[in-house]
Design an enzyme around this catalytic site. Structure first.
Site, PDB file in Angstrom:
ATOM      1  N   ASP A  59      -2.772 -36.221  13.109  1.00 24.20           N
ATOM      2  CA  ASP A  59      -3.214 -36.313  11.845  1.00 24.20           C
ATOM      3  C   ASP A  59      -2.197 -37.250  11.021  1.00 24.20           C
ATOM      4  O   ASP A  59      -2.675 -38.149  10.292  1.00 24.20           O
ATOM      5  CB  ASP A  59      -3.003 -34.937  11.159  1.00 24.20           C
ATOM      6  CG  ASP A  59      -4.548 -34.131  11.360  1.00 24.20           C
ATOM      7  OD1 ASP A  59      -5.002 -34.197  12.164  1.00 24.20           O
ATOM      8  OD2 ASP A  59      -4.773 -33.344  10.372  1.00 24.20           O
TER       9      ASP A  59
ATOM     10  N   ALA B 180      -2.787 -36.390   4.429  1.00 18.04           N
ATOM     11  CA  ALA B 180      -2.946 -37.550   3.444  1.00 18.04           C
ATOM     12  C   ALA B 180      -2.285 -37.325   2.379  1.00 18.04           C
ATOM     13  O   ALA B 180      -1.637 -38.320   1.531  1.00 18.04           O
ATOM     14  CB  ALA B 180      -4.361 -37.448   3.339  1.00 18.04           C
TER      15      ALA B 180
ATOM     16  N   SER C  92      -6.320 -33.126   5.002  1.00 16.49           N
ATOM     17  CA  SER C  92      -5.984 -33.212   3.593  1.00 16.49           C
ATOM     18  C   SER C  92      -4.492 -33.230   3.134  1.00 16.49           C
ATOM     19  O   SER C  92      -3.742 -33.908   2.683  1.00 16.49           O
ATOM     20  CB  SER C  92      -6.661 -32.024   2.756  1.00 16.49           C
ATOM     21  OG  SER C  92      -6.266 -30.920   3.106  1.00 16.49           O
TER      22      SER C  92
END
Ligand code: PMV
Length: 314
Positions: free
Chosen positions: A153, A112, A109
């Site tokens: 990530d 992102a 999260s």
């Protein structure tokens, strides 16, 4: 400085298919984007003289960036992006952020949200940034969330494609011969990546030989996992996921809830299952087919999964 009235940037979530933790120690990892959840940032013209205002309605937050602390990851990504885009400090803009990606569950999260902000800012100011440049910027904010992030990530989320990743070295976008389905089952347990990574570091320092061996095992699994994906060999892929989960148990990052979900997924007919991300909570991923997805979903819910997302990797 050219700017549009409003600009939107989005970014998917992600899961790690192979290689979490070992990737921090230079071994390869495979991660895939999850488009069923997403972060969204919108940049629009703010009030004259107010500078940058950041708003996250889901979290009930609204504050001027000038008041943000040095360890504020959102502020960091905004300042670094403005500098990268060569925008004079303090443009009068409102940055509004929303996300459907559960926080602290290994779904990326933080990366992102940062990626969505970078994209929205670049669009707002009419500039182009490559996926590599976006990934590098987001990595700077990731350091604030995670301490010593491997970079997996930001890479998978900025590129939006399955990646084979080695910290500081390789980024390969590889071919998925046969698209496959992953059920992503949430334990409902919040797990802070930073804490789990720090604990693994302590254990590693106390027992270098054993941990080097376990990380090498994971490296081999990730390498073979890539081969299985490129060949479309789903039974093999599932078997490798089970092996990776076993090694993560040995490393000490699973927990009873994750193990229970893994067992339930296999009993429901999944081809393989493993924890994904830092562990000790967060998500379990299971390899399912169109025929088994319903049954696996049911078994996972009966075993305590709080939310299940099915995503196709292609
Ligand atoms: O829990 P997540 O998805 O943030 O993943 C952490 C993955 C680790 O390998 C444990 C840490 C890292 O920086 O790669």
């Amino acid at each position: 400085m050219r700017s549009t009235a409003k600009a939107v940037g989005t970014a998917p979530g992600k899961v790690i298919l192979f290689g979490e933790h070992a990737v921090v120690y230079g071994r390869p990892a495979i991660a895939v984007p999850v488009f069923e959840v997403q972060a969204r940032a919108e940049v629009s013209l703010g009030e004259p003289g107010q500078g940058v205002i950041l708003e996250a309605r889901d979290l009930d937050l609204r504050y001027p960036l000038s008041s943000a602390s040095a360890d504020d990851a959102l502020a960091t990504i905004v300042w670094k992006t403005l500098a990268r885009l060569e925008i004079p400090p303090q443009p009068d803009i409102l940055i509004s952020v929303q996300s459907t990606i559960p926080i602290a569950r290994g779904l990326g999260s933080g990366a992102a949200v940062s990626t969505a902000i970078v994209r929205a800012l670049a669009r707002y100011f009419g500039k182009h940034l490559t996926s590599r440049a976006i990934s590098d910027l987001v990595y700077e904010a990731e350091k604030l969330y995670h301490g010593t992030p491997s970079g997996v990530d930001n890479t998978v989320i900025a590129f939006g494609k399955p990646v084979y990743f080695v910290r500081g070295r390789t980024l390969e976008i590889f071919w998925v011969k046969t698209p496959f389905l992953l059920a992503i089952a949430d334990t409902g347990i919040v797990s802070e990546t930073k804490d789990v990574v720090a604990d693994v570091r302590r254990r590693y320092e106390e027992n270098l030989g054993r941990y080097e061996f376990l990380f090498d095992e994971i490296a081999e699994i990730a390498y073979q996992g890539r081969g299985a994906i490129e060949m479309g060999d789903l039974p093999r892929l599932g078997e490798l996921m089970n092996r990776n989960h076993a090694v993560l148990q040995a490393i000490g990052v699973s927990c009873p809830e994750l193990d229970r979900l893994a067992q339930a997924a296999l009993e429901g007919g999944a081809l393989g299952a493993k924890l994904s991300g830092a562990g000790r909570g967060g998500n379990l991923i299971a390899l399912v087919t169109p025929e088994t997805r319903g049954r696996v979903d049911l078994f996972l819910r009966l075993a305590g999964a709080k939310r299940i997302i099915i995503t196709e990797v292609s």
